[in-house]
Write a protein that holds these residues in place. Structure first.
Motif, PDB file in Angstrom:
ATOM      1  N   GLY A   8       0.966  -1.286  -0.103  1.00  0.00           N
ATOM      2  CA  GLY A   8       0.195  -0.050   0.004  1.00  0.00           C
ATOM      3  C   GLY A   8       0.796   1.244   0.016  1.00  0.00           C
ATOM      4  O   GLY A   8       0.516   2.229  -0.697  1.00  0.00           O
ATOM      5  N   ILE A   9       1.886   1.341   0.465  1.00  0.00           N
ATOM      6  CA  ILE A   9       2.918   2.239   0.831  1.00  0.00           C
ATOM      7  C   ILE A   9       3.701   2.374  -0.496  1.00  0.00           C
ATOM      8  O   ILE A   9       3.849   3.662  -1.015  1.00  0.00           O
ATOM      9  CB  ILE A   9       3.701   2.296   1.924  1.00  0.00           C
ATOM     10  N   GLN A  10       4.192   1.275  -0.912  1.00  0.00           N
ATOM     11  CA  GLN A  10       5.027   1.482  -2.204  1.00  0.00           C
ATOM     12  C   GLN A  10       4.046   1.845  -3.217  1.00  0.00           C
ATOM     13  O   GLN A  10       4.594   2.626  -4.191  1.00  0.00           O
ATOM     14  CB  GLN A  10       5.645  -0.150  -2.464  1.00  0.00           C
ATOM     15  N   THR A  11       3.096   1.233  -3.600  1.00  0.00           N
ATOM     16  CA  THR A  11       2.269   1.819  -4.677  1.00  0.00           C
ATOM     17  C   THR A  11       1.750   3.376  -4.601  1.00  0.00           C
ATOM     18  O   THR A  11       0.884   3.806  -5.252  1.00  0.00           O
ATOM     19  CB  THR A  11       0.979   0.883  -4.844  1.00  0.00           C
ATOM     20  N   PHE A  32      12.253   9.021   2.760  1.00  0.00           N
ATOM     21  CA  PHE A  32      10.967   8.385   2.353  1.00  0.00           C
ATOM     22  C   PHE A  32      10.189   9.003   1.430  1.00  0.00           C
ATOM     23  O   PHE A  32       9.587   8.698   0.554  1.00  0.00           O
ATOM     24  CB  PHE A  32      10.015   7.934   3.485  1.00  0.00           C
ATOM     25  N   ALA A  33      10.100  10.490   1.648  1.00  0.00           N
ATOM     26  CA  ALA A  33       9.306  11.337   0.448  1.00  0.00           C
ATOM     27  C   ALA A  33       9.947  11.111  -0.821  1.00  0.00           C
ATOM     28  O   ALA A  33       9.093  11.225  -1.922  1.00  0.00           O
ATOM     29  CB  ALA A  33       9.392  12.644   1.030  1.00  0.00           C
ATOM     30  N   GLU A  34      11.150  10.768  -1.012  1.00  0.00           N
ATOM     31  CA  GLU A  34      11.537  10.370  -2.348  1.00  0.00           C
ATOM     32  C   GLU A  34      10.945   9.342  -2.743  1.00  0.00           C
ATOM     33  O   GLU A  34      11.380   9.077  -4.185  1.00  0.00           O
ATOM     34  CB  GLU A  34      13.304  10.427  -2.375  1.00  0.00           C
ATOM     35  N   LYS A  35      10.443   8.226  -2.200  1.00  0.00           N
ATOM     36  CA  LYS A  35       9.943   7.062  -2.759  1.00  0.00           C
ATOM     37  C   LYS A  35       8.431   6.813  -2.661  1.00  0.00           C
ATOM     38  O   LYS A  35       7.950   6.353  -3.499  1.00  0.00           O
ATOM     39  CB  LYS A  35      10.786   5.880  -1.879  1.00  0.00           C
ATOM     40  N   VAL A  36       8.184   7.498  -1.475  1.00  0.00           N
ATOM     41  CA  VAL A  36       6.414   7.308  -1.209  1.00  0.00           C
ATOM     42  C   VAL A  36       5.856   8.411  -0.762  1.00  0.00           C
ATOM     43  O   VAL A  36       6.634   9.605  -0.346  1.00  0.00           O
ATOM     44  CB  VAL A  36       6.355   5.998  -0.249  1.00  0.00           C
ATOM     45  N   LYS A  37       4.591   8.426  -0.603  1.00  0.00           N
ATOM     46  CA  LYS A  37       3.706   9.371   0.056  1.00  0.00           C
ATOM     47  C   LYS A  37       4.184   9.758   1.467  1.00  0.00           C
ATOM     48  O   LYS A  37       3.909   8.652   2.186  1.00  0.00           O
ATOM     49  CB  LYS A  37       2.312   9.396  -0.376  1.00  0.00           C
ATOM     50  N   ARG A 170      26.038   8.178   6.612  1.00  0.00           N
ATOM     51  CA  ARG A 170      24.556   8.734   6.663  1.00  0.00           C
ATOM     52  C   ARG A 170      23.508   7.796   6.487  1.00  0.00           C
ATOM     53  O   ARG A 170      23.926   6.665   6.733  1.00  0.00           O
ATOM     54  CB  ARG A 170      24.524   9.447   5.025  1.00  0.00           C
ATOM     55  N   LEU A 171      22.321   8.324   6.730  1.00  0.00           N
ATOM     56  CA  LEU A 171      21.165   7.360   6.904  1.00  0.00           C
ATOM     57  C   LEU A 171      21.206   6.267   5.904  1.00  0.00           C
ATOM     58  O   LEU A 171      21.110   5.053   6.390  1.00  0.00           O
ATOM     59  CB  LEU A 171      19.755   8.336   6.548  1.00  0.00           C
ATOM     60  N   ASP A 172      21.392   6.677   4.583  1.00  0.00           N
ATOM     61  CA  ASP A 172      21.235   5.240   3.456  1.00  0.00           C
ATOM     62  C   ASP A 172      22.391   4.408   3.806  1.00  0.00           C
ATOM     63  O   ASP A 172      22.376   3.204   3.224  1.00  0.00           O
ATOM     64  CB  ASP A 172      21.094   5.868   2.302  1.00  0.00           C
ATOM     65  N   ASN A 173      23.485   4.754   4.180  1.00  0.00           N
ATOM     66  CA  ASN A 173      24.752   3.935   4.295  1.00  0.00           C
ATOM     67  C   ASN A 173      25.015   3.207   5.521  1.00  0.00           C
ATOM     68  O   ASN A 173      26.219   2.502   5.699  1.00  0.00           O
ATOM     69  CB  ASN A 173      25.766   4.278   3.493  1.00  0.00           C
ATOM     70  N   ILE A 174      24.267   3.440   6.567  1.00  0.00           N
ATOM     71  CA  ILE A 174      24.201   2.772   7.825  1.00  0.00           C
ATOM     72  C   ILE A 174      23.310   1.771   7.993  1.00  0.00           C
ATOM     73  O   ILE A 174      22.103   1.676   7.638  1.00  0.00           O
ATOM     74  CB  ILE A 174      23.935   3.627   8.945  1.00  0.00           C
ATOM     75  N   ILE A 175      23.958   0.481   8.349  1.00  0.00           N
ATOM     76  CA  ILE A 175      23.163  -0.933   8.496  1.00  0.00           C
ATOM     77  C   ILE A 175      22.109  -0.515   9.314  1.00  0.00           C
ATOM     78  O   ILE A 175      22.223  -0.057  10.433  1.00  0.00           O
ATOM     79  CB  ILE A 175      23.913  -1.811   9.003  1.00  0.00           C
ATOM     80  N   LYS A 176      20.813  -0.946   9.093  1.00  0.00           N
ATOM     81  CA  LYS A 176      19.387  -0.569   9.747  1.00  0.00           C
ATOM     82  C   LYS A 176      18.963  -1.704  10.563  1.00  0.00           C
ATOM     83  O   LYS A 176      18.474  -2.845  10.120  1.00  0.00           O
ATOM     84  CB  LYS A 176      18.392  -0.033   9.057  1.00  0.00           C
ATOM     85  N   ILE A 196      14.705   2.741   1.406  1.00  0.00           N
ATOM     86  CA  ILE A 196      15.713   4.094   1.419  1.00  0.00           C
ATOM     87  C   ILE A 196      17.097   3.434   2.144  1.00  0.00           C
ATOM     88  O   ILE A 196      18.004   4.511   1.957  1.00  0.00           O
ATOM     89  CB  ILE A 196      15.155   5.214   2.323  1.00  0.00           C
ATOM     90  N   ILE A 197      17.414   2.382   2.733  1.00  0.00           N
ATOM     91  CA  ILE A 197      18.536   1.967   3.125  1.00  0.00           C
ATOM     92  C   ILE A 197      19.348   1.414   2.023  1.00  0.00           C
ATOM     93  O   ILE A 197      18.872   0.221   1.680  1.00  0.00           O
ATOM     94  CB  ILE A 197      18.341   1.141   4.295  1.00  0.00           C
ATOM     95  N   HIS A 198      20.588   1.831   1.637  1.00  0.00           N
ATOM     96  CA  HIS A 198      21.570   1.278   0.732  1.00  0.00           C
ATOM     97  C   HIS A 198      22.217   0.092   1.163  1.00  0.00           C
ATOM     98  O   HIS A 198      22.565  -0.684   0.684  1.00  0.00           O
ATOM     99  CB  HIS A 198      22.409   2.260  -0.193  1.00  0.00           C
TER     100      HIS A 198
END
Length: 442
Positions: A8-11, A32-37, A170-176, A196-198
């Motif tokens: 639901g979020i991804q679409t 997250f706003a770069e990917k979803v609402k 940064r947020l995207d390159n730190i293991i979550k 969002i996590i690379h």
């Protein structure tokens, strides 16, 4: 596994919301706003107004990203009803007696509970001791919503690992780390964060493990810095330069690379007290972690005393001297002043009747004036100084040349030396003339 919330979020059929737009929440919401609402909610109307103007109040992601983001900022809690995943990223400070202050996370849970939709997932990122999510937050969510956790909504925990001011990690390159109340929830949460996590997402076996992991990693760092601070205090009495010792020590392959310094901020200076508190509640008295906190909390007093000592030794009349404190945020290149030990040093010196002028090109001027009731001084306006106290290693301070430092001080006389207190080794001591400068560092 259906992953209904994820789909639901991804679409973009459903919203994702972030509650609390501080140093942790705002970067997550923008990502997250770069990917979803995505909804960004905060009770601070001034902060939301600033964000809506395209200004980043945290200086973590920059104004340009805020301006180009599709993130929808709001102070209206009712808008959370449209979200199928709500991330809670509010601060968790300590009280004056060093016990956990859970008021922000409790209040956030009440707001979320009142606006929780059936079938949603609530993920807490706020640092807490093991058990808070399940024993405190879930009951609040159930009471306020009238829904039942596990049947009507799900809950997870994912400790924040953002390092304010760090442009590398940064947020995207730190293991979550992620966790959930059951396997299905865990998979949903992991899939959503993977948007969002690379770096990889680590699935902890339980919520309590995830809560404990955050406390443990920060307590470990706190203890290592406390060890270096203890060495620095001992080496000071031995007449040995601590940095020289560390440079020599770090030639060994398994040296850890820690340095002495002031330990403040919203994580390392706070989180160990959450561990200590819960351990005490369960009948275990922390020895090492409590000792590390005692050492690090005492560094402000140690440094303040050495400022006075070095100025007297240099022939200065301390109360009539022109003293500049360089940096009052809790760490370099970061505007955050929460739990800043540099601020503590300023207050301790003021307690001795010593007037200091503060220079910090990074912190917010309005916040600083509210905290210390005085104006900040620009670097270019430093003049006729008797003493410079470098407490924070901002890049702007590292860029100051020795010739510029010479212009900052009063004209040299034979009765006293210029004093430089350099906690972060911003200035190369070997470039300073020994007969002109009295230099001291940890």
């Amino acid at each position: 596994m259906l992953l209904e919330v994820f789909n639901g979020i991804q679409t973009k059929k459903d919203y994702l919301a972030v509650v609390g737009l501080g140093y942790v929440g705002l970067p997550i919401a923008v990502a997250f706003a770069e990917k979803v609402k995505t909804l960004g909610f905060d009770i601070n109307q001034e902060k939301i107004a600033i964000c809506k103007k395209g200004i980043d109040p945290t200086q973590e992601i920059g104004d340009e990203k805020i301006q180009s983001s599709t993130l929808e900022f709001t102070t209206d809690p009712a808008r959370l009803q449209a979200a199928k995943m709500i991330i809670v990223a509010v601060p968790t400070p300590i009280n004056g007696d060093k016990t956990p202050n859970l008021s922000p996370v409790v209040y956030a849970s009440q707001i979320v509970g009142k606006n929780l939709s059936k079938g949603s997932i609530v993920v807490f990122e706020s640092t807490v001791y093991p058990g808070v999510t399940e024993d405190i937050c879930i009951p609040i969510l159930e009471t306020e919503s009238g829904l039942r956790c596990g049947r009507d909504f799900k809950v997870g925990y994912s400790p924040e690992r953002i390092n304010p001011g760090d442009k590398v990690h940064r947020l995207d390159n730190i293991i979550k780390i992620v966790s959930g109340i059951d396997e299905e929830t865990l998979e949903e949460i992991a899939a959503i964060y993977e948007l969002i996590i690379h770096a990889s997402v680590y699935k902890a076996p339980s919520i309590k493990v995830a809560e404990a992991a955050k406390l443990s990693e920060n307590a470990q760092r706190d203890i290592n810095i406390a060890f270096m601070n203890e060495l620095a205090m001992a080496f000071d009495r031995m007449g040995i330069n601590t940095k020289d010792v560390i440079d020599a020590m770090n030639t060994k392959w398994n040296a850890l690379g820690f340095y002495p310094g002031l330990v403040g901020g919203h994580c390392i200076g706070i989180d160990p007290y959450y561990f200590i508190y819960q351990a005490e509640v369960l009948g275990y008295h922390s020895e090492i972690i409590a000792a590390g906190r005692k050492v690090n909390d005492g560094m402000a007093t140690f440094i303040a005393h050495n400022v006075i000592k070095k100025m007297i030794q240099a022939g200065k009349n301390v109360n009539k001297s022109n003293i500049y404190v360089m940096g009052v945020s809790f760490k370099e290149n970061c505007p955050d002043m929460r739990n800043s030990k540099a601020v503590d040093i300023c207050k301790q010196l003021a307690g001795y009747g010593i007037t200091v002028k503060v220079v910090d090109p990074v912190v917010d001027k309005t916040e600083y004036k509210r905290e210390l009731n005085q104006e900040l001084v620009e670097i270019k306006d430093i003049s006729n100084a008797d003493c410079l106290i470098f407490l924070v290693g901002h890049q702007q301070f590292k860029d100051i040349a020795v010739t510029d430092i010479e212009r900052m001080f009063k004209q040299k006389n034979n009765q006293s030396k210029h004093v430089i207190i350099d906690i972060k080794n911003v200035i190369e001591q070997k470039k300073l003339e020994e007969e002109v400068y009295s230099y001291w560092s940890l």
